[in-house]
Design a protein around this motif. Structure first.
Motif, PDB file in Angstrom:
ATOM      1  N   MET A   1       0.837  -1.177   0.000  1.00 20.24           N
ATOM      2  CA  MET A   1       0.000   0.000   0.000  1.00 20.24           C
ATOM      3  C   MET A   1       0.883   1.241   0.000  1.00 20.24           C
ATOM      4  SD  MET A   1      -3.191   0.414   2.584  1.00 20.24           S
ATOM      5  CE  MET A   1      -4.196  -0.968   2.157  1.00 20.24           C
ATOM      6  N   SER A   2       0.548   2.215  -0.804  1.00 19.87           N
ATOM      7  CA  SER A   2       1.362   3.425  -0.877  1.00 19.87           C
ATOM      8  C   SER A   2       1.111   4.315   0.333  1.00 19.87           C
ATOM      9  CB  SER A   2       1.042   4.194  -2.159  1.00 19.87           C
ATOM     10  OG  SER A   2      -0.230   4.786  -2.058  1.00 19.87           O
ATOM     11  N   LYS A   3       2.043   5.242   0.558  1.00 23.64           N
ATOM     12  CA  LYS A   3       1.913   6.164   1.675  1.00 23.64           C
ATOM     13  C   LYS A   3       0.647   7.008   1.541  1.00 23.64           C
ATOM     14  CE  LYS A   3       4.602   9.507   4.273  1.00 23.64           C
ATOM     15  NZ  LYS A   3       5.851  10.219   4.364  1.00 23.64           N
ATOM     16  N   GLU A   4       0.329   7.460   0.327  1.00 15.59           N
ATOM     17  CA  GLU A   4      -0.865   8.268   0.101  1.00 15.59           C
ATOM     18  C   GLU A   4      -2.125   7.482   0.462  1.00 15.59           C
ATOM     19  OE1 GLU A   4      -1.513  11.254  -3.230  1.00 15.59           O
ATOM     20  OE2 GLU A   4      -2.547   9.462  -3.952  1.00 15.59           O
ATOM     21  N   THR A   5      -2.161   6.212   0.130  1.00 17.40           N
ATOM     22  CA  THR A   5      -3.318   5.386   0.452  1.00 17.40           C
ATOM     23  C   THR A   5      -3.472   5.243   1.955  1.00 17.40           C
ATOM     24  OG1 THR A   5      -3.053   4.188  -1.626  1.00 17.40           O
ATOM     25  CG2 THR A   5      -4.415   3.165   0.044  1.00 17.40           C
ATOM     26  N   ASN A   6      -2.365   5.054   2.681  1.00 18.36           N
ATOM     27  CA  ASN A   6      -2.427   4.966   4.137  1.00 18.36           C
ATOM     28  C   ASN A   6      -2.944   6.271   4.740  1.00 18.36           C
ATOM     29  OD1 ASN A   6      -1.520   2.329   4.372  1.00 18.36           O
ATOM     30  ND2 ASN A   6       0.625   2.943   4.425  1.00 18.36           N
ATOM     31  N   ASN A   7      -2.452   7.415   4.264  1.00 18.46           N
ATOM     32  CA  ASN A   7      -2.936   8.701   4.768  1.00 18.46           C
ATOM     33  C   ASN A   7      -4.410   8.882   4.460  1.00 18.46           C
ATOM     34  OD1 ASN A   7      -0.486   9.471   5.847  1.00 18.46           O
ATOM     35  ND2 ASN A   7       0.169  10.533   3.997  1.00 18.46           N
ATOM     36  N   ASP A   8      -4.812   8.475   3.258  1.00 20.47           N
ATOM     37  CA  ASP A   8      -6.203   8.573   2.843  1.00 20.47           C
ATOM     38  C   ASP A   8      -7.086   7.782   3.799  1.00 20.47           C
ATOM     39  OD1 ASP A   8      -8.267   9.292   0.866  1.00 20.47           O
ATOM     40  OD2 ASP A   8      -8.290   7.145   0.442  1.00 20.47           O
ATOM     41  N   ARG A   9      -6.699   6.580   4.122  1.00 22.13           N
ATOM     42  CA  ARG A   9      -7.484   5.719   5.014  1.00 22.13           C
ATOM     43  C   ARG A   9      -7.541   6.323   6.420  1.00 22.13           C
ATOM     44  NH1 ARG A   9      -5.986   0.221   4.098  1.00 22.13           N
ATOM     45  NH2 ARG A   9      -7.702   0.303   2.656  1.00 22.13           N
ATOM     46  N   ARG A  10      -6.441   6.866   6.904  1.00 18.23           N
ATOM     47  CA  ARG A  10      -6.416   7.422   8.263  1.00 18.23           C
ATOM     48  C   ARG A  10      -7.368   8.601   8.406  1.00 18.23           C
ATOM     49  NH1 ARG A  10      -0.780   6.071   8.462  1.00 18.23           N
ATOM     50  NH2 ARG A  10      -0.293   8.061   7.511  1.00 18.23           N
ATOM     51  N   TYR A  11      -7.346   9.536   7.463  1.00 17.11           N
ATOM     52  CA  TYR A  11      -8.223  10.692   7.629  1.00 17.11           C
ATOM     53  C   TYR A  11      -9.682  10.282   7.484  1.00 17.11           C
ATOM     54  CZ  TYR A  11      -9.505  12.033   2.759  1.00 17.11           C
ATOM     55  OH  TYR A  11     -10.039  12.102   1.505  1.00 17.11           O
ATOM     56  N   ARG A  12      -9.974   9.330   6.641  1.00 11.03           N
ATOM     57  CA  ARG A  12     -11.355   8.866   6.511  1.00 11.03           C
ATOM     58  C   ARG A  12     -11.815   8.169   7.786  1.00 11.03           C
ATOM     59  NH1 ARG A  12     -13.350   9.288   1.463  1.00 11.03           N
ATOM     60  NH2 ARG A  12     -11.848   9.752  -0.175  1.00 11.03           N
ATOM     61  N   ASP A  13     -10.970   7.321   8.349  1.00 14.51           N
ATOM     62  CA  ASP A  13     -11.316   6.639   9.602  1.00 14.51           C
ATOM     63  C   ASP A  13     -11.543   7.650  10.724  1.00 14.51           C
ATOM     64  OD1 ASP A  13     -11.129   4.189   8.336  1.00 14.51           O
ATOM     65  OD2 ASP A  13      -9.117   3.744   9.110  1.00 14.51           O
ATOM     66  N   ARG A  14     -10.651   8.639  10.832  1.00 14.91           N
ATOM     67  CA  ARG A  14     -10.807   9.677  11.870  1.00 14.91           C
ATOM     68  C   ARG A  14     -12.092  10.470  11.652  1.00 14.91           C
ATOM     69  NH1 ARG A  14      -5.337  10.982  10.738  1.00 14.91           N
ATOM     70  NH2 ARG A  14      -6.110  12.894   9.795  1.00 14.91           N
ATOM     71  N   ASN A  54      -6.980  17.808   5.349  1.00 18.75           N
ATOM     72  CA  ASN A  54      -7.652  16.650   5.942  1.00 18.75           C
ATOM     73  C   ASN A  54      -7.959  16.845   7.420  1.00 18.75           C
ATOM     74  OD1 ASN A  54      -7.424  15.337   3.486  1.00 18.75           O
ATOM     75  ND2 ASN A  54      -5.545  14.277   4.036  1.00 18.75           N
ATOM     76  N   THR A  55      -8.061  18.089   7.882  1.00 20.19           N
ATOM     77  CA  THR A  55      -8.388  18.321   9.289  1.00 20.19           C
ATOM     78  C   THR A  55      -9.872  18.090   9.524  1.00 20.19           C
ATOM     79  OG1 THR A  55      -8.749  20.680   8.909  1.00 20.19           O
ATOM     80  CG2 THR A  55      -6.525  19.992   9.580  1.00 20.19           C
ATOM     81  N   ARG A  56     -10.214  17.783  10.756  1.00 24.38           N
ATOM     82  CA  ARG A  56     -11.604  17.443  11.052  1.00 24.38           C
ATOM     83  C   ARG A  56     -12.565  18.592  10.781  1.00 24.38           C
ATOM     84  NH1 ARG A  56     -12.123  18.011  17.398  1.00 24.38           N
ATOM     85  NH2 ARG A  56     -13.999  16.802  17.167  1.00 24.38           N
ATOM     86  N   GLY A  57     -12.103  19.823  10.847  1.00 23.31           N
ATOM     87  CA  GLY A  57     -12.963  20.967  10.562  1.00 23.31           C
ATOM     88  C   GLY A  57     -13.256  21.149   9.084  1.00 23.31           C
ATOM     89  N   VAL A  82     -19.252  26.656   8.637  1.00 25.09           N
ATOM     90  CA  VAL A  82     -19.893  27.131   9.873  1.00 25.09           C
ATOM     91  C   VAL A  82     -20.623  25.983  10.562  1.00 25.09           C
ATOM     92  CG1 VAL A  82     -21.693  28.649  10.788  1.00 25.09           C
ATOM     93  CG2 VAL A  82     -20.071  29.521   9.101  1.00 25.09           C
ATOM     94  N   SER A  83     -21.389  25.240   9.792  1.00 24.18           N
ATOM     95  CA  SER A  83     -22.131  24.102  10.340  1.00 24.18           C
ATOM     96  C   SER A  83     -21.191  23.074  10.964  1.00 24.18           C
ATOM     97  CB  SER A  83     -22.960  23.459   9.231  1.00 24.18           C
ATOM     98  OG  SER A  83     -23.596  22.304   9.673  1.00 24.18           O
ATOM     99  N   ARG A  84     -20.091  22.795  10.297  1.00 20.53           N
ATOM    100  CA  ARG A  84     -19.125  21.811  10.800  1.00 20.53           C
ATOM    101  C   ARG A  84     -18.467  22.295  12.083  1.00 20.53           C
ATOM    102  NH1 ARG A  84     -18.034  16.790  11.819  1.00 20.53           N
ATOM    103  NH2 ARG A  84     -15.859  16.227  11.577  1.00 20.53           N
ATOM    104  N   ARG A  85     -18.115  23.576  12.142  1.00 16.24           N
ATOM    105  CA  ARG A  85     -17.494  24.130  13.354  1.00 16.24           C
ATOM    106  C   ARG A  85     -18.444  24.030  14.549  1.00 16.24           C
ATOM    107  NH1 ARG A  85     -14.241  24.738   9.610  1.00 16.24           N
ATOM    108  NH2 ARG A  85     -12.285  25.840   9.678  1.00 16.24           N
ATOM    109  N   ILE A  86     -19.717  24.345  14.317  1.00 15.25           N
ATOM    110  CA  ILE A  86     -20.720  24.247  15.388  1.00 15.25           C
ATOM    111  C   ILE A  86     -20.887  22.799  15.827  1.00 15.25           C
ATOM    112  CG2 ILE A  86     -23.192  24.499  15.888  1.00 15.25           C
ATOM    113  CD1 ILE A  86     -23.097  27.021  14.053  1.00 15.25           C
ATOM    114  N   GLU A  87     -20.979  21.888  14.866  1.00 18.57           N
ATOM    115  CA  GLU A  87     -21.118  20.467  15.163  1.00 18.57           C
ATOM    116  C   GLU A  87     -19.951  19.962  16.009  1.00 18.57           C
ATOM    117  OE1 GLU A  87     -21.153  16.251  12.676  1.00 18.57           O
ATOM    118  OE2 GLU A  87     -21.260  18.143  11.580  1.00 18.57           O
ATOM    119  N   LEU A  88     -18.733  20.327  15.633  1.00 18.60           N
ATOM    120  CA  LEU A  88     -17.554  19.869  16.385  1.00 18.60           C
ATOM    121  C   LEU A  88     -17.492  20.512  17.767  1.00 18.60           C
ATOM    122  CD1 LEU A  88     -14.837  19.841  13.571  1.00 18.60           C
ATOM    123  CD2 LEU A  88     -15.913  17.866  14.686  1.00 18.60           C
ATOM    124  N   ALA A  89     -17.860  21.776  17.889  1.00 20.65           N
ATOM    125  CA  ALA A  89     -17.856  22.443  19.201  1.00 20.65           C
ATOM    126  C   ALA A  89     -18.851  21.764  20.142  1.00 20.65           C
ATOM    127  CB  ALA A  89     -18.203  23.925  19.039  1.00 20.65           C
TER     128      ALA A  89
END
Length: 95
Positions: A1-14, A54-57, A82-89
Motif C-alpha cells: 500500500m502506498s503512503k498516500e493510500t495509508n494517509n487517505d485511510r487514516r483521515y477517513r477513519d478519523r 484533511n483536518t476534522r474541521g 460554519v455548520s461543521r465548526r458548530i457540530e464539532l464544538a
C-alpha cells in the motif's frame, strides 16, 4: 500500500469517528437521507483542489451521490464550514 493510500485511510477513519451513527446508519449532511457507512463519503468542504486539508474541521460525511454532485464546487463552502465548526464544538463540549 502506498503512503498516500495509508494517509487517505487514516483521515477517513478519523472523520467517521467524529460522526454520530445510529447503529451503523449515518445521515447525509446535504440531503438528510440515512445510509450505511459503505454508502457514505468523507467530503472536503474546501476541496483539495483549492488547498483544502484533511483536518476534522474541513471534513463532512455526505452520501456518495451528494459528493459526486458537489464535485469541487465552492458554492456551499461557507455555510458548510460554519455548520461543521458548530457540530464539532457541540461534540467536544459533550465529551
Amino acid at each position: 500500500m502506498s503512503k498516500e493510500t495509508n494517509n487517505d485511510r487514516r483521515y477517513r477513519d478519523r472523520a467517521f469517528e467524529d460522526v454520530d451513527s445510529n447503529h451503523g446508519w449515518y445521515v447525509c449532511k446535504k440531503c438528510g437521507r440515512h445510509f450505511r457507512k459503505g454508502d457514505m463519503d468523507i467530503d472536503h468542504i474546501i476541496p483539495q483542489k483549492y488547498g483544502g486539508n484533511n483536518t476534522r474541521g474541513n471534513l463532512q460525511c455526505i452520501c456518495k451521490h451528494c459528493n459526486r454532485s458537489k464535485g469541487a464546487s465552492l458554492s456551499d463552502t461557507v455555510p458548510d464550514l460554519v455548520s461543521r465548526r458548530i457540530e464539532l464544538a457541540k461534540r467536544d463540549l459533550g465529551k
